[in-house]
Design an enzyme around this catalytic site. Structure first.
Site, PDB file in Angstrom:
ATOM      1  CD  GLU A   7      -2.080   2.193  -3.676  1.00  0.00           C
ATOM      2  OE1 GLU A   7      -3.106   2.841  -3.927  1.00  0.00           O
ATOM      3  OE2 GLU A   7      -1.413   2.383  -2.636  1.00  0.00           O
ATOM      4  CG  ASP A  40      -1.927   1.040   1.301  1.00  0.00           C
ATOM      5  OD1 ASP A  40      -2.763   1.045   0.396  1.00  0.00           O
ATOM      6  OD2 ASP A  40      -1.920   1.876   2.234  1.00  0.00           O
TER       7      ASP A  40
HETATM    8  C1  NOJ Z   1      -4.361   2.941  -0.944  1.00  0.00           C
HETATM    9  C2  NOJ Z   1      -5.521   2.044  -0.680  1.00  0.00           C
HETATM   10  O1  NOJ Z   1      -5.799   1.306  -1.833  1.00  0.00           O
HETATM   11  C3  NOJ Z   1      -6.641   2.942  -0.243  1.00  0.00           C
HETATM   12  O2  NOJ Z   1      -7.865   2.263  -0.195  1.00  0.00           O
HETATM   13  C4  NOJ Z   1      -6.283   3.543   1.081  1.00  0.00           C
HETATM   14  O3  NOJ Z   1      -7.272   4.460   1.462  1.00  0.00           O
HETATM   15  C5  NOJ Z   1      -4.948   4.275   1.022  1.00  0.00           C
HETATM   16  N1  NOJ Z   1      -3.957   3.547   0.291  1.00  0.00           N
HETATM   17  C6  NOJ Z   1      -4.413   4.521   2.399  1.00  0.00           C
HETATM   18  O4  NOJ Z   1      -3.991   3.321   2.987  1.00  0.00           O
END
Ligand code: NOJ
Length: 553
Positions: A277, A214
């Site tokens: 991500e 993440d």
């Molecule tokens: C990316 C995640 O996919 C999202 O859902 C989240 O709100 C943020 N990162 C913070 O963790």
């Protein structure tokens, strides 16, 4: 285009894999309490297998106060009691492995929950303590320490005193790039590094095959935390250009962390993966994340955002494949996830229309018939490209974005933190319909987000035995992708009927998508293997209507 460098992970499964994202709160609810759970995923392993996917990625399954549906982790070494137990988790991994599917979990290393024992200990210990050094506490009189804005709106800094109750904390602040309930870790602290190495081993020992990381571009902040000269408000009118650039994002230091993690994963094998991500829009900067000694995959979000614009789609395919080829990495394609408006609804607007703030009942609504055609065509074209591909739960059912959620049902922190101006992401997170029963599609009478009236008509039960269903299309497409070897192929553009008809060869297969408003005719490209839309052939000529796509061979 072929990879130009030699790597030891050349033959690995993830280079061409199809991976299915499970958002556990909304996937399947085994106990009827309105919230998805681990047993619910176990119940659907055969369904997942029927899609011929290689792996599932499960969004956060940990104990969490759910300030950001699980991306606020209170305990990194357990399962959210609402979802089940560690034993259930072990059974899920074993069941997936028995069926030949791997399991990735979501690693949330930028921030914890404010309820995590470390943050609670930091508040109790007071400033200057080793406990506080695990997070980003700063002193600044009157004003926050800098002008950074949080991704969900408002300042990225909150005052410490109201949380600690200590008068000495006046003018102390802590950093949270997301909600105030998600304090950012201090990645300059060796204890944080050690903690996450331990975390990796804990879950690798339980058999997981990898981690989706993440906010992979956010862990390290620019030295001295300088002001962001583009201003603090992510949701300002011109915000699209601003998102995730600036001193909090994509700092070179993050790469050391991934090299460190890769070493831990290597103890278990090169088949264990890290997936970035990272909302990084320069293809060569993004490619840095997938160098051999770092991660394996990085979502191609530039492609996700390319829209129904043929020139742009082609340009992004070329630039991302080119950049990744230089580091010997495949490209990872994705059209939907839990953070964006579902793609059939996105494609139901004029190209260029932004849906980044989500869609509410009083916003312009998508043309769903058009969006469904375009979304399906784009899916087929995308899954024909070499590399790996992700799908988001429910896209195989053709689910649109839910745009009429009552405002009082909304849970996304964005809605709250922008004073109810940005609707956010709930419309993509509504629980999946499994049964053809409008009163209970599988989440009991009270799903945690309400489902639309017609949701049962999209259910897996309705589609299961219908050869013309979305579900049948996805099953055929993914099976065929595997048998044609498209994921491990290569791409060569062919001349289309016009600039708006993209035609490319991947091995023996020709991919075509008609993004023009006219019918396109192609000669000498083979027969139709699978199509989205009414693609026909006669006398060696394939006719592709507007908004349709096909694989030919
Ligand atoms: C990316 C995640 O996919 C999202 O859902 C989240 O709100 C943020 N990162 C913070 O963790």
């Amino acid at each position: 285009m072929s990879d130009q460098v030699t790597r030891s992970d050349w033959d690995q499964w993830w280079r061409h894999a199809v991976i299915y994202q499970v958002y556990p709160r909304s996937f399947n609810d085994a106990n009827g309490d309105g919230v998805g759970d681990i047993r619910g995923i176990i119940e659907r392993l055969d369904y997942l297998k029927s899609l011929s996917i290689d792996a599932i990625w499960i969004s956060p399954h940990y104990p969490s106060p759910q300030a950001d549906t699980g991306y606020d982790v209170a305990d990194y070494h357990d399962v959210n009691p609402e979802y089940g137990t560690l034993e259930d988790f072990d059974e899920l991994v074993a069941g997936a492995h028995e069926r030949g599917m791997r399991v990735l979990i979501d690693l949330v290393p930028n921030h914890s929950s404010d309820q995590h024992e470390w943050f609670q200990a930091a508040l109790a210990a007071g400033h200057g303590s080793p406990e506080r050094d695990r997070y980003m506490f700063r002193y600044s009189e009157g004003e926050p320490p800098n002008n950074w804005g949080a991704a969900f709106g408002g300042s990225a800094w909150s005052p410490v005193e109201p949380l600690s109750g200590k008068a000495e904390d006046r003018d102390w602040w802590y950093l949270h790039m997301f909600a105030p309930e998600q304090p950012d870790f201090n990645w300059e602290n060796p204890e944080v590094h050690e903690f996450f190495r331990g975390y990796l081993r804990f879950w690798l020992d339980r058999g997981v095959d990898g981690f989706r990381v993440d906010v992979a571009h956010g862990l390290v902040k620019a030295e001295g935390l300088p002001d962001d000269n583009r201003g603090p408000d992510k949701w300002a009118a011109d915000a699209d250009a601003q998102i995730d650039h600036g001193p909090a994002w994509d700092q070179d230091g993050v790469h050391e962390i991934y090299r460190e993690w890769r070493e831990v994963l290597n103890e278990y094998g090169r088949d264990r993966i890290l997936v970035a991500e990272a909302w990084v829009y320069d293809p060569s900067r993004l490619a840095d994340y997938v160098r051999e000694e770092e991660m394996s995959q990085a979502f191609n979000f530039e492609y996700l955002e390319a829209g129904w614009l043929p020139g742009r789609v082609r340009e992004v395919i070329d630039s991302t494949m080119g950049a990744n080829a230089r580091v010997g990495a495949p490209v990872t394609w994705v059209l939907s996830n839990h953070d964006v408006v579902r793609h059939p609804s996105r494609f139901g607007f004029e190209p260029g229309y932004s849906t980044k703030s989500g869609i509410g009942f009083d916003d312009p609504q998508p043309d769903l018939e058009l969006g469904m055609q375009r979304g399906k065509a784009m899916t087929l074209f995308t899954f024909g490209l070499p590399g790996s591909a992700y799908l988001y739960q429910g896209e195989e059912l053709g689910l649109p974005e839910v745009t009429d959620l009552p405002d009082e049902a909304r849970q996304d922190p964005t809605w709250l933190r922008t004073n109810h101006t940005v609707r956010g992401r709930d419309g993509a997170r509504v629980p999946l319909p499994w049964r053809n029963d409008p009163k209970d599609t599988g989440f009991g009478q009270n799903p945690w987000l309400p489902q639309p009236q017609d949701w049962a008509s999209y259910s897996a039960e309705v589609q299961e035995n219908d050869p013309d269903s979305f579900l049948a299309f996805y099953r055929d497409m993914i099976r065929l992708r595997g048998s044609l070897g498209l994921g491990s192929g290569s791409l060569e553009w062919l001349e289309g009927a016009s600039d708006e008809v993209l035609v490319a060869r991947n091995g023996q297969t020709v991919l075509v998508i008609n993004m023009s408003g006219e019918v396109a005719e192609l000669a000498g490209v083979g027969s139709v293997l699978i199509a989205a839309g009414e693609v026909t052939e006669s006398g060696g000529v394939v006719t592709v209507p507007a908004n349709a796509a096909a694989w030919l061979g």
